[in-house]
Design an enzyme around this catalytic site. Sequence first.
Site, PDB file in Angstrom:
ATOM      1  CE1 TYR A   1      -2.031  -2.926   6.991  1.00  0.00           C
ATOM      2  CE2 TYR A   1      -0.170  -2.294   8.366  1.00  0.00           C
ATOM      3  CZ  TYR A   1      -1.368  -2.960   8.206  1.00  0.00           C
ATOM      4  OH  TYR A   1      -1.906  -3.661   9.259  1.00  0.00           O
ATOM      5  CB  SER A   2       0.347   2.244   1.461  1.00  0.00           C
ATOM      6  OG  SER A   2      -0.245   3.308   0.748  1.00  0.00           O
TER       7      SER A   2
END
Length: 290
Positions: free
Chosen positions: A140-141
Amino acid sequence: MKISLLATHLFNEPVMLSEGKFDTLMNVYLSRSGVEIDMSGVVNKGESATFITPRGSAIIPVSGTLTHRPTGLNAMSGACSYSGIDAKLDEALANPNVSTIILDINSHGGMVAGAFDQAERIYAARKEKQIIAIVNEAAYSAAFLMASAAHKIIVPRTGGVGSIGVIAQHVDRSEANAKAGIKVTPVFAGEKKTDLSPNQPLSDEAHERLQSSVNESYELFVDTVARFRGMETQLIKDTQAGLYVGAKAVEIGLADEVNSAKAALAALLPRSVQSNKRIGRRAKAITLNH
């Protein structure tokens, strides 16, 4: 060492973390603010080592919160630094026996500082060797930024990718200070020096400047992922920093293949090695379980 060291990575600057992970770290800080942590018994053993398979693949573990440089917090929490990943990447690129570099990723993201330069190094390394990102089970991210630099992203059915967004928070402690009988008087030079002080409310002007910083990082984020993945920037923006699991991630273009991390990694090892329990245990310890 004070837990306030954590605050330097959380407040008043953009970070690329999934919202859930960000809230968790925020809660840790707020619940322990001002508490001393005894680091005397902590030994920084360094970050997880690269594992070279008999088939010439270098498996680089990427797990925990991503930081610019290693700190004592990395030793305690299992965080991972961009500089540490760079060192492992350099090692794999210089090894003539390595033809493929595997990023074994289980991270909800981390700091903006250092993230883009590190991802660009991975993207540039694609000209030298094949690079595959295996989501095991979260990218994620900032961790997805890293994964997007690879030739290919493999995600398990229950693995998640995305959170292509940027967040920043300011904590106003002024009311809590007043209730506790604490009065903070800043003595400073430079009109904007106390813009983001936790001892006063965030002014409209300071909020606008912090929002501008977040927006700049976000534009760089979506543009970079779009370039790495060969997608239109608007398609990346349309994800609205959402989280996408398994086949859905492949459907919208944020991953290339659905397969379990264990199966994808096992495919790199010849059967003779897989049947060897001693080596098998070593490979499992280093790569399959974070």
